[in-house]
Design a protein around this motif. Structure first.
Motif, short mmCIF file in Angstrom:
data_model
loop_
_atom_site.label_atom_id
_atom_site.label_comp_id
_atom_site.label_asym_id
_atom_site.label_seq_id
_atom_site.Cartn_x
_atom_site.Cartn_y
_atom_site.Cartn_z
N THR A 199 62.82 8.87 62.46
CA THR A 199 63.65 9.04 61.26
C THR A 199 63.58 10.51 60.87
O THR A 199 62.70 11.24 61.31
CB THR A 199 63.13 8.20 60.08
N VAL A 200 64.50 10.92 60.01
CA VAL A 200 64.55 12.31 59.58
C VAL A 200 64.02 12.43 58.16
O VAL A 200 64.50 11.74 57.27
CB VAL A 200 66.00 12.85 59.63
N GLY A 201 63.04 13.27 57.98
CA GLY A 201 62.47 13.44 56.64
C GLY A 201 63.19 14.52 55.87
O GLY A 201 63.67 15.50 56.44
N GLN A 202 63.29 14.33 54.56
CA GLN A 202 63.86 15.40 53.74
C GLN A 202 63.52 15.19 52.27
O GLN A 202 63.32 14.07 51.82
CB GLN A 202 65.37 15.48 53.91
N ARG A 203 63.45 16.31 51.55
CA ARG A 203 63.26 16.26 50.10
C ARG A 203 64.58 15.89 49.44
O ARG A 203 65.66 16.18 49.98
CB ARG A 203 62.83 17.64 49.58
#
Lengths: 587, 499
Positions: free
Chosen positions: A369-373
């Motif tokens: 999965t792609v992490g982001q704030r």
């Protein structure tokens, strides 16, 4: 989380493991999920555990679980029951609010002090948990020999008691721990226990009451009569439970019956005669649920043999029959003291506990999965970095505040965020001309204390309080906070308009408007935002030294020198320049 | 070659053949001896001069010695006065003393030395000078005069003067300087004076003057005035670290309301409405109207789960369920309300597995306020959505997360939550003390939570108080010193930043 007091000697006797040391027990109990919290004055372990396995609320239940853990017991066990001799008649006058009753007769109990203490504790703990402080279910335990059953006309050999409802002053009895003949209404006023539980029935038209041939002997869910009080001399008991839910009181009854049976008592059924029909209690029916072998393997992440799974079920006090079809499915039998099995997955959990979750090898899930704030969180972080670069100490204050701190001490009036000319206007979002911080409060119905009665509508009151509490610390004190604010707004789905504000104070002997504006301008430059500061008024600030913060053409806050009355009211002895505005303006 | 001015002067004044003392060089260069000494040492370090050191005794007149050198020794003055007054005969002492204009302690000094040195006799209060005595031959007087003139004197008489405290002797090192061959060469090639400066100025930089200057030396060990800058709040730093770790592990951040309907906060989580945590003394209900806009199908699904359970073999709670209660608005007791909103598809659209989401935001609990419990604190919340998750995946995820905070040896204690099954309390080894401490609560969301939201795959989740992580890492005793208006600015200013 429930805490149960358990005498280690009782555990030794009831498990048959006389040679187990206290320390060994503690380890075994921890493995069951019962955490050792300490020792009581008379040497009992205080054990804390999750509120699922309420069948462990007494030493008998804890011992039973240990016997399964040790392999001394396997599978489902149901106590034998004798045929009923007693009938609970539920008559028309029973209060509608509390229509259900259940119970059992228990014969041949051997109540030494430890056993009696354990029974009383179990009763209290069940009241506190499943019984929802007696509102949902309440237990009365009586010395059977003190009861004289009504002879039922149809059945000359049986005895009966009657669950009914009476006028609050409709009869009298002597309650436990009392010498006076009192009516139920008087019990609620004069008796300690009566006062404690008065709220449960005080709204009822008729109070719950249980009669035998002699008369009123129990006033559930408040208190029993003294006549039938249980002592160490008692050999035969009558257990009755009343409540708002049949299933709940039946299960509470089962837990008590299992505990007494574990001490060698014999359980005798009773018949409960409702208008709709007669049912036998206690209800020891063994329920079944189905769970697939595949699901167990998936949840635990290991491959298991069928025999192994069945063994794990039996070591959990369950029985399992494999049904071999396309996929293996177990029909699992659940003993009637279990109150926590709502879904087959609860049975998988039992298998996991018996297997030992800590035996499993952790693995990192192989999914990408792609992490982001979140955008808002990144913006807040960027602004905070700029503020710190400008020399501000970054603060973090509570969102809850008092009206006095939020409004009065800042000289701001409630509801002043909307100017009179726009109060009836269309857009409550537009604060143009209104007083920052003057929004209607989102008030807390039952606050913890008078210091925390609402959500703050703005941040400067918090920062000013920090200045007030730190007058003994070195100056200058340049403080900033980016924080959550909220005010009541019925147009919002949550009825509360929430926002993040950027606020700063400069407390120094030569602080001026210019100091605040210079930093505000620097901040705006960092975010390529156009700042204008047209003159405005705000009750917390000095007239003529106050400007609206207009960013990219929209009024979003205020900047100026704090008014001397605000400064003095916060016990400060130097000027304070300040600004506050909506974070989203820098987005 | 460029040298500081003082060194250039010394180099020029020094000789390759004759030793010159510091004092001589100071006189020759018109500089203070200490300046010359400093220059000489620097020149020696550069190999331009050599220095020989000899210990030398010097003698200095005391104040009293100086006075006697000027006015004569008291005994001499007494002798001369006696001769004047009595013309060689014995005279009354008082008369002589008056004539000698001696006073105070000098009288006693004069009288005791008068007899010792043979200037005459003292008898019955009368003073009889010896006419043969010759004050001009007094060797002490001569020595004083010689010393005053900078000449040396005989050691015996020096001892006498020292015993009379008229002189003090000093041991001192005399440094004699001669030019080395390199020094001579440097001088022949030409040595120019460089300027010394206190501050580097913008003008020096632009003019290039900095190349010709020497900087005066500071006491670099002395304390400097205290400087203070701003600093991110320590709890924010901790939150940033958590966010960094989680985004690195593929988690995306959630955002949502602090005030929310009990439906999102508790009902979606399969918390029975009569659960003790939902009673009025545990939650912060807000005095506002109920939420109107909640998707009806979602309400129906959730109600059905509470009353009847989920699946063929599912059972519901034996508790009443009221839609009014579900719509009532309160401050969220956990950020799991955000997870419910996201999982329902109503926040960012329907989610397809795999997904990872997190939040580090505030929650509100009507608990007791004490050094380790706040009414509002930050909860770290995270979840992973995927097909066929096992508790091993959950364990692996947490081991990874906590390892970034130095917490190892993670233990999973089976636990009960109404919304997860299996559930685990997480314990880990404290990085400093090594004790086993509780570090979070976790589990796989129940089907009664997921199915009503329309989620058909597995979701595992965990939660932890950020303040707890902070206290573990920093060992604060009272969280109120850090978080809230009672915070101590000095503590915040002095707290070490998170590396």
């Amino acid at each position: 989380m429930p805490v149960v007091d358990v005498q280690p000697d009782e555990l030794r006797r009831l498990t048959g493991h006389e040679d187990k040391s206290d320390e060994e027990f503690k380890d075994d109990l921890f493995a069951l999920g019962l955490e050792f919290e300490g020792v009581t004055d008379d040497g009992a372990f205080q054990l804390e555990f999750g509120p699922d396995r309420l069948d462990r609320l007494s030493v008998e239940g804890v011992a039973r679980s240990l016997r399964y853990q040790y392999g001394d017991a396997r599978g489902v066990s149901v106590p034998n029951t004798n045929d009923p001799d007693w009938t609970f008649v539920v008559d028309d006058d029973v209060p509608d609010e509390r229509p259900y009753v259940t119970g059992a007769v228990v014969r041949g109990v051997d109540l030494d002090d430890a056993a009696l203490d354990s029974l009383i504790q179990l009763q209290e703990k069940l009241h506190a948990t499943m019984g929802r402080k007696r509102a949902k279910g309440a237990i009365g335990i009586h010395d059977l020999t003190m009861l004289k059953g009504d002879v039922l006309s149809e059945n000359a050999s049986g005895n009966s008691i009657t669950y009914t409802g009476i006028e609050p002053d409709g009869d009298t009895f002597v309650a436990l721990d009392s010498n006076d003949e009192l009516t139920p209404a008087e019990v609620l006023e004069q008796h300690d226990t009566g006062r404690k539980y008065a709220d449960l029935v005080s709204e009822y038209d008729r109070y719950p009451a249980i009669y035998d041939e002699i008369g009123l002997f129990s006033f559930p869910p408040v208190i029993n009569g003294r006549r039938t009080e249980v002592s160490t001399d008692s050999r035969d008991l009558l257990v009755e439970l009343t409540g708002t839910d049949q299933w709940t009181i039946d299960r509470m009854c089962n837990i008590i019956c299992y505990a007494l049976a574990a001490r060698g008592a014999t359980i005798e059924e009773v018949e409960v005669q409702y208008e709709t029909g007669t049912v036998a209690k206690p209800d020891f029916e063994v329920e079944t649920k189905h769970v697939s072998h595949d699901r167990i393997e998936t949840v635990l992440g290991v491959e298991l043999e069928m025999d192994e799974v069945i063994d794990l079920f039996e070591r959990s006090g369950l029985d399992a029959n494999a049904e071999l079809a396309e996929e293996t499915v177990y029909e699992v039998s659940i003993p009637p003291y279990r109150v926590d099995v709502l879904h087959p997955l609860d049975l998988v959990d039992d298998v996991g506990r018996a297997y030992g979750f800590n035996e499993l090898e952790p693995r990192y899930p192989d999914v990408g999965t792609v992490g982001q704030r979140h955008e808002r969180s990144r913006l807040e972080d960027a602004v905070r970095t700029s503020l710190v670069g400008l020399g501000f100490e970054d603060l973090l204050n509570f969102h809850m505040i008092s009206e006095e701190e939020n409004y009065e001490r800042m000289d701001v009036e409630v509801g002043s965020d909307v100017p009179a000319s726009e109060a009836s206007g269309s857009s409550p979002e537009q604060r143009s001309g209104g007083v920052l911080g003057g929004g209607e409060p989102a008030s807390i119905t039952e606050p913890y204390s008078e210091d925390y009665t609402m959500l703050r509508t703005w941040v400067l009151p918090s920062l000013t309080m920090v200045l007030e509490n730190n007058t003994h610390r070195a100056y200058p004190q340049d403080l900033a906070e980016i924080g959550h604010v909220a005010h009541r707004d019925d147009d919002e789905n949550t009825r509360v308009a929430e926002a993040r504000h950027v606020a700063a104070v400069l407390a120094r002997h030569d602080a001026t408007y210019e100091d605040a504006k210079a930093r505000l301008a620097a901040l705006c430059r960092d975010f390529d935002a156009e700042l204008e500061t047209p003159v405005t008024e705000h009750p917390s600030f000095i007239d003529g030294r106050t400007a609206a913060v207009v960013i990219d053409g929209e009024e979003v806050g205020v900047v100026g020198e704090l008014h001397p009355k605000v400064i003095v009211d916060h016990d400060l002895e130097l000027p304070v320049a300040a600004f506050e505005f909506d974070l989203s303006a820098l987005a | 070659m460029r040298l500081p001015e003082s060194q250039v002067a010394v180099l020029n004044a020094a000789s390759a053949t004759d030793e010159r003392t510091i004092a001589q060089l100071a006189e020759a260069t018109d500089q203070k001896p200490e300046t010359v000494t400093g220059a000489v040492f620097d020149l020696r370090d550069e190999g331009l001069v050599s220095v020989t050191e000899t210990a030398e005794e010097s003698v200095e007149l005391t104040d009293e010695g100086v006075e006697y050198a000027d006015e004569g020794l008291p005994e001499v003055r007494l002798y001369r006065a006696a001769l004047d007054v009595g013309d060689g005969d014995a005279v009354p002492m008082g008369q002589v003393i008056g004539a000698s204009s001696l006073g105070g302690p000098q009288v006693d000094i004069a009288l005791s030395n008068f007899a010792r040195k043979g200037y005459g006799h003292i008898d019955s209060g009368e003073l009889a000078p010896d006419a043969d005595a010759d004050p001009d031959a007094d060797e002490e007087a001569a020595a004083l005069a010689a010393l005053d003139a900078g000449e040396s004197v005989d050691a015996d008489v020096l001892d006498q003067l020292e015993s009379r405290k008229l002189v003090v002797r000093h041991e001192r090192t005399i440094r004699a300087v001669t030019l080395t061959d390199e020094g001579v060469t440097a001088l022949m090639e030409g040595v120019e004076a460089a300027e010394t400066v206190d501050r580097l100025t913008p003008e020096m930089l632009t003019s290039g003057e900095w190349e010709d200057v020497e900087f005066t030396e500071y006491n670099v060990e002395a304390d400097a005035p205290e400087a203070r800058g701003g600093k991110k709040h320590i709890l924010r730093q901790t939150a940033d670290r958590v966010k960094d770790v989680l985004t690195g592990m593929g988690f995306a951040e959630m955002e949502g309301p602090h005030a929310d309907a009990d439906f999102w906060i508790n009902d979606c989580l399969f918390m029975p409405q009569d659960h003790p945590a939902r009673t009025h003394w545990d939650r912060f209900a807000l005095d506002v109207p109920p939420m109107e806009d909640i998707p009806e199908d979602l309400i129906d699904n959730v109600r059905d789960a509470h009353l009847n359970g989920v699946g063929d073999d599912g059972d519901g709670y034996h508790s009443p369920w009221s839609e009014d209660f579900a719509r009532a608005i309160a401050l969220r007791g956990h950020t799991t309300s955000l997870s419910m909103r996201y999982l329902s598809g109503h926040e960012v659209g329907e989610l397809e597995p795999p997904q990872r989401y997190f939040s580090v935001e505030k929650v509100y609990r009507n608990d007791t306020l004490d050094p380790t419990h706040l009414l509002e604190f930050y909860q770290i919340e995270g979840w992973v959505m995927a097909e066929d998750l096992s508790v091993r995946d959950l364990m692996g995820t947490f081991e990874e997360f906590y390892s970034h905070f130095g917490i190892t040896d993670i233990q999973f204690k089976p636990h009960y939550n109404p919304y997860t099954e299996p559930s685990f309390e997480l314990f880990g080894r404290h990085p400093e003390t090594g004790e086993l401490i509780e570090i979070g609560n976790s589990g796989m969301f129940r089907e009664e939570v997921l199915r009503p939201l329309g989620v058909e795959c597995d979701v595992m989740a965990w939660g932890l108080a950020l303040e707890r992580l902070l206290m573990l890492m920093y060992g604060f005793d009272d969280i109120r010193d850090v978080h809230g208006t009672l915070c101590d600015l000095d503590l915040l200013r002095e707290t070490e930043v998170l590396k």
